[in-house]
Design an enzyme around this catalytic site. Structure first.
Site, PDB file in Angstrom:
ATOM      1  N   LYS A  78      35.722   9.596   7.306  1.00 52.96           N
ATOM      2  CA  LYS A  78      35.095   9.692   5.847  1.00 52.96           C
ATOM      3  C   LYS A  78      35.877  10.949   5.259  1.00 52.96           C
ATOM      4  O   LYS A  78      35.544  11.922   5.748  1.00 52.96           O
ATOM      5  CB  LYS A  78      33.771   9.702   6.181  1.00 52.96           C
ATOM      6  CG  LYS A  78      32.876  10.105   4.688  1.00 52.96           C
ATOM      7  CD  LYS A  78      31.475  10.247   4.730  1.00 52.96           C
ATOM      8  CE  LYS A  78      30.823  10.713   3.621  1.00 52.96           C
ATOM      9  NZ  LYS A  78      29.312  10.891   3.662  1.00 52.96           N
ATOM     10  N   ASP A 106      30.575  15.873  -2.135  1.00 53.83           N
ATOM     11  CA  ASP A 106      29.303  15.027  -2.217  1.00 53.83           C
ATOM     12  C   ASP A 106      28.435  15.674  -2.921  1.00 53.83           C
ATOM     13  O   ASP A 106      27.482  16.309  -2.608  1.00 53.83           O
ATOM     14  CB  ASP A 106      29.121  14.443  -0.980  1.00 53.83           C
ATOM     15  CG  ASP A 106      27.777  13.302  -1.167  1.00 53.83           C
ATOM     16  OD1 ASP A 106      27.865  12.772  -2.158  1.00 53.83           O
ATOM     17  OD2 ASP A 106      27.214  13.121  -0.131  1.00 53.83           O
ATOM     18  N   LYS A 131      22.025  15.503  -5.618  1.00 52.74           N
ATOM     19  CA  LYS A 131      21.601  15.959  -4.666  1.00 52.74           C
ATOM     20  C   LYS A 131      20.786  17.334  -5.331  1.00 52.74           C
ATOM     21  O   LYS A 131      21.203  17.802  -6.095  1.00 52.74           O
ATOM     22  CB  LYS A 131      22.758  16.695  -3.519  1.00 52.74           C
ATOM     23  CG  LYS A 131      23.060  15.454  -2.686  1.00 52.74           C
ATOM     24  CD  LYS A 131      24.099  16.343  -1.731  1.00 52.74           C
ATOM     25  CE  LYS A 131      24.747  14.878  -0.719  1.00 52.74           C
ATOM     26  NZ  LYS A 131      23.410  14.514   0.059  1.00 52.74           N
ATOM     27  N   ASP A 162      32.061  17.268   3.511  1.00 47.89           N
ATOM     28  CA  ASP A 162      31.730  15.695   3.647  1.00 47.89           C
ATOM     29  C   ASP A 162      32.892  14.992   4.040  1.00 47.89           C
ATOM     30  O   ASP A 162      33.114  13.818   4.012  1.00 47.89           O
ATOM     31  CB  ASP A 162      31.035  15.242   2.447  1.00 47.89           C
ATOM     32  CG  ASP A 162      30.213  14.152   2.813  1.00 47.89           C
ATOM     33  OD1 ASP A 162      29.975  13.796   3.939  1.00 47.89           O
ATOM     34  OD2 ASP A 162      29.922  13.383   1.744  1.00 47.89           O
ATOM     35  N   ASP A 205      24.055   8.377  -3.733  1.00 41.77           N
ATOM     36  CA  ASP A 205      24.275   9.344  -2.613  1.00 41.77           C
ATOM     37  C   ASP A 205      24.574   8.693  -1.283  1.00 41.77           C
ATOM     38  O   ASP A 205      25.111   9.302  -0.299  1.00 41.77           O
ATOM     39  CB  ASP A 205      23.239  10.272  -2.610  1.00 41.77           C
ATOM     40  CG  ASP A 205      23.401  11.573  -1.970  1.00 41.77           C
ATOM     41  OD1 ASP A 205      24.541  11.909  -1.582  1.00 41.77           O
ATOM     42  OD2 ASP A 205      22.438  12.443  -1.508  1.00 41.77           O
ATOM     43  N   GLU A 245      27.234   7.106  -0.388  1.00 41.47           N
ATOM     44  CA  GLU A 245      28.628   6.848  -0.514  1.00 41.47           C
ATOM     45  C   GLU A 245      29.599   6.523   0.502  1.00 41.47           C
ATOM     46  O   GLU A 245      30.478   5.976   0.304  1.00 41.47           O
ATOM     47  CB  GLU A 245      29.031   7.909  -1.924  1.00 41.47           C
ATOM     48  CG  GLU A 245      29.780   8.944  -1.022  1.00 41.47           C
ATOM     49  CD  GLU A 245      28.547  10.016  -0.338  1.00 41.47           C
ATOM     50  OE1 GLU A 245      27.386   9.934  -0.433  1.00 41.47           O
ATOM     51  OE2 GLU A 245      29.098  10.661   0.493  1.00 41.47           O
ATOM     52  N   ARG A 290      29.377   5.279   3.202  1.00 37.30           N
ATOM     53  CA  ARG A 290      29.414   3.818   3.820  1.00 37.30           C
ATOM     54  C   ARG A 290      30.101   3.072   2.808  1.00 37.30           C
ATOM     55  O   ARG A 290      30.841   1.952   3.314  1.00 37.30           O
ATOM     56  CB  ARG A 290      28.030   3.211   4.084  1.00 37.30           C
ATOM     57  CG  ARG A 290      27.099   3.101   2.765  1.00 37.30           C
ATOM     58  CD  ARG A 290      25.860   3.193   3.268  1.00 37.30           C
ATOM     59  NE  ARG A 290      24.975   4.355   3.788  1.00 37.30           N
ATOM     60  CZ  ARG A 290      23.807   4.603   3.993  1.00 37.30           C
ATOM     61  NH1 ARG A 290      22.787   3.396   4.090  1.00 37.30           N
ATOM     62  NH2 ARG A 290      23.393   5.854   4.175  1.00 37.30           N
TER      63      ARG A 290
HETATM   64  N1  BES Z   1      27.002  13.476   3.214  1.00 37.98           N
HETATM   65  C1  BES Z   1      25.813  12.861   3.059  1.00 37.98           C
HETATM   66  C2  BES Z   1      25.265  13.026   4.503  1.00 37.98           C
HETATM   67  C3  BES Z   1      24.643  14.232   4.904  1.00 37.98           C
HETATM   68  C4  BES Z   1      23.662  15.139   4.235  1.00 37.98           C
HETATM   69  C5  BES Z   1      25.629  14.977   5.846  1.00 37.98           C
HETATM   70  C6  BES Z   1      23.665  16.544   4.763  1.00 37.98           C
HETATM   71  C7  BES Z   1      25.153  16.380   6.290  1.00 37.98           C
HETATM   72  C8  BES Z   1      24.080  17.033   5.613  1.00 37.98           C
HETATM   73  C9  BES Z   1      25.652  11.343   2.706  1.00 37.98           C
HETATM   74  O1  BES Z   1      26.451  11.144   1.625  1.00 37.98           O
HETATM   75  C10 BES Z   1      24.213  11.302   2.116  1.00 37.98           C
HETATM   76  O2  BES Z   1      23.952  11.833   1.160  1.00 37.98           O
HETATM   77  N2  BES Z   1      23.377  10.409   2.824  1.00 37.98           N
HETATM   78  C11 BES Z   1      22.042  10.366   2.276  1.00 37.98           C
HETATM   79  C12 BES Z   1      21.714   8.684   2.393  1.00 37.98           C
HETATM   80  C13 BES Z   1      20.523   8.357   1.751  1.00 37.98           C
HETATM   81  C14 BES Z   1      20.596   8.388   0.291  1.00 37.98           C
HETATM   82  C15 BES Z   1      20.331   6.998   2.268  1.00 37.98           C
HETATM   83  C16 BES Z   1      21.262  11.020   3.045  1.00 37.98           C
HETATM   84  O3  BES Z   1      21.402  11.494   4.082  1.00 37.98           O
HETATM   85  O4  BES Z   1      20.175  11.814   2.625  1.00 37.98           O
HETATM   86 ZN    ZN Z   2      28.308  12.040   1.614  1.00 38.46          ZN
HETATM   87 MN    MN Z   3      25.986  11.376  -0.065  1.00 32.19          MN
END
Ligand code: BES
Ligand code: ZN
Ligand code: MN
Length: 532
Positions: free
Chosen positions: A303, A308, A315, A326, A385, A387, A389
């Site tokens: 990835k 992000d 966020k 990210d 968010d 994104e 996947r």
């Molecule tokens: N890059 C983030 C995941 C992440 C968050 C990694 C904090 C490390 C620390 C990912 O893109 C994300 O934002 N995932 C969301 C998914 C949710 C919207 C279903 C998350 O984990 O909040």
């Molecule tokens: Zn992310």
């Molecule tokens: Mn995200």
């Protein structure tokens, strides 16, 4: 596909923009060479390695017993070591690391490391001791170091493995990130290390030192890319890094731009990058080392979200800077490629990095938007968010063309994975038990562990959408699992595993910085595959 779905294509007015506003190379003050890591190799020392050494690193055990290497006449030239261990029994205690200066003619200084009970030595303790020794060596500004801890073998270990672990730890300890500073304070220089060996262990120690060194080099690249800020490390920067690696190691390289991805139907990937002025890229690096060039390749997908923000599902502000990490999945697969290329392993390896910047803007994806993925399956973007996947699914469809032996994707995918596993284990998912076991074992050996997580059919229910083939989120329960389930819908054509490294790719707080994980796990996995 139906007309409304094809609106997921970026509008014409924005399509031409990105190329102009992109930053092809970082500004000169930030000039950074990918992989400008350690220079000196760690070597296995010959029969009399101590001559000319500034510093010798030796072990002591319970009760102050000096290690065999410490007792060598060419090391303990003036009897200083054996005397010190006789008078101070605490030198053997676990966790101690003492520097003894030698006023005599031989070695200038000794670093004595306590390993406690010889019989109970673990790889983790050996790593900890090596890292403490490296810090001592660093503060001594040594130029040449005789290092003997690799001769103290944990149970279930051998000369090669112990040497690999020590060499990796030593080189890793000298990592520092100074690419964005006006370099007035000098970073520590890696001294030349000679690992202790005998005639009969020299080959094994040499081999181990080499692979440990290469893995640390890969980790350095991974850390550098991770630590670089989002305004420098853009999708284009990752592409340029891959091109530089291709040149250095004679790899095949291909960078797919917006137009090419559009023609392949990668509208899920493109939907993530469309509100950014940094154009998305799909990077492909190919290493052909197998005896039979037609051997099915191992494919690693990382990835590469270079920042992000969350997009329209923005966020919160606190710690958002950490979302420059990210792209650590991308950095780790590039780092693994570096290690494999350095070692010239007999295997075919392909690394694929889907890369984009996730931004909010007038032309950004909105919650409820529906896109068609390259696989033809449609996705309702309920949260912009989620994104990772969305870019991975198109990359995972793309790699089908390589008829891979196995595909492992690596991603900082979910905050939920941190809730489940903390910062200790990466989350491992797989549609194939043998592959899962292989990766778990590789992680254990490399001290870069993962923990297997489930993919039951029932979890897939959470991804159902009223309007498309699937939603991109599965609600609050089991967030890391449903993210993996989403990817599973795109990986039916091959053996696949997914590593969620959200909790392990970097450290927060005072010691903020990329960890270099899971390069050790991945390198160990590929090394084992190369052995056949
Ligand atoms: N890059 C983030 C995941 C992440 C968050 C990694 C904090 C490390 C620390 C990912 O893109 C994300 O934002 N995932 C969301 C998914 C949710 C919207 C279903 C998350 O984990 O909040
Ligand atoms: Zn992310
Ligand atoms: Mn995200």
């Amino acid at each position: 596909m139906t007309a409304n779905v094809s609106t997921s294509k970026p509008r014409k007015t924005t399509a031409a923009k990105p190329a102009k506003t992109s930053t092809p190379t970082p500004p000169p003050m930030f000039a950074f060479k990918a992989g400008s890591g350690p220079v000196a190799k760690v070597q296995a020392g010959g029969p009399v390695p101590a001559k000319g050494c500034d510093v010798a690193v030796v072990a002591a055990f319970k009760g102050g017993e000096l290690s065999a290497a410490g007792k060598r006449a060419d090391i303990d030239t003036d009897g200083l070591l054996s005397n010190a261990c006789k008078t101070d029994k605490t030198l053997g205690n676990a966790g101690t690391c003492r520097v003894l200066f030698n006023p005599g003619k031989g070695v200038a200084a000794y670093v004595v490391v306590g390993l406690d009970d010889k019989e109970k030595l673990t790889p983790k303790a050996l790593r900890k001791a090596s890292s403490a020794a490296a810090e001592a060596v660093k503060s001594l500004k040594a130029g040449k170091v005789f290092f003997s801890l690799n001769q103290e073998l944990p149970a279930d270990s051998n000369d090669e493995e112990a040497a690999a672990l020590c060499a990796r730890t030593l080189v890793e300890s000298f990592y520092s990130f100074s690419a964005c500073r006006k370099q007035d304070d000098e970073p520590a220089v890696l001294p030349s290390f000679e690992l202790a060996c005998t005639k009969s262990t020299q080959n094994a120690v040499e081999k181990g030192a080499n692979s440990g060194w290469a893995i640390a080099c890969g980790m350095h690249l991974t850390k550098d890319l991770g630590n670089l800020p989002g305004n420098i490390c853009t999708p284009n920067y990752l592409a340029e890094t891959a091109k530089a690696m291709a040149k250095q190691y004679k790899l095949g390289v291909e960078v797919l731009d917006h137009k090419k991805m559009e023609s392949l139907g990668m509208f899920s990937l493109l939907s993530v990058g469309k509100a950014s002025s940094e154009p998305p890229k799909l990077i492909v690096l190919k290493y052909n080392g197998a005896k039979n060039p037609k051997d099915a390749p191992v494919v690693l997908v990382g990835k590469g979200i270079t920042f992000d923000t969350g997009g329209i599902s923005l966020k919160p502000g606190a710690n958002m800077d950490e979302m420059k990490y990210d792209m650590c999945g991308a950095a780790s697969v590039l780092g693994t490629m570096k290690a494999v290329a350095e070692l010239k392993l007999p295997i075919n390896l392909i690394v694929v990095v889907p890369s984009a910047e996730n931004m909010p803007a007038g032309n950004a994806s909105k919650p409820g938007d529906i896109v068609v993925s390259m696989s033809g399956q449609t996705i309702e973007i309920l949260n912009t968010d989620a994104e990772g996947r969305l870019i991975l699914c198109d990359a995972l469809t793309y790699v089908e063309r390589f008829k891979p032996a196995a595909v492992v994707d690596v991603a900082t995918l979910t905050g939920a994975c941190i809730v489940a596993l903390g910062h200790v284990n990466s989350g491992l998912y797989s549609n194939k038990d043998e592959l899962a076991d292989e990766l778990l074992q590789a992680g254990k050996k490399a001290l870069d562990t993962a923990w297997r997580m489930p993919l039951d059919e029932e979890y897939h229910e959470q991804l159902k959408s009223n309007f498309a083939d699937m939603a991109n989120i599965g609600g609050p329960p089991a967030g890391s699992v449903t993210a993996a389930c989403f990817l599973q819908k795109y990986t039916k054509a091959y053996d696949w595993a997914h590593l969620d490294i959200a909790g392990t790719a970097w450290h927060s707080g005072k010691a903020k910085g990329a960890s270099g994980r899971p390069v050790p796990l991945l390198a160990e996995f590929v090394l084992n595959r190369a052995k056949g």
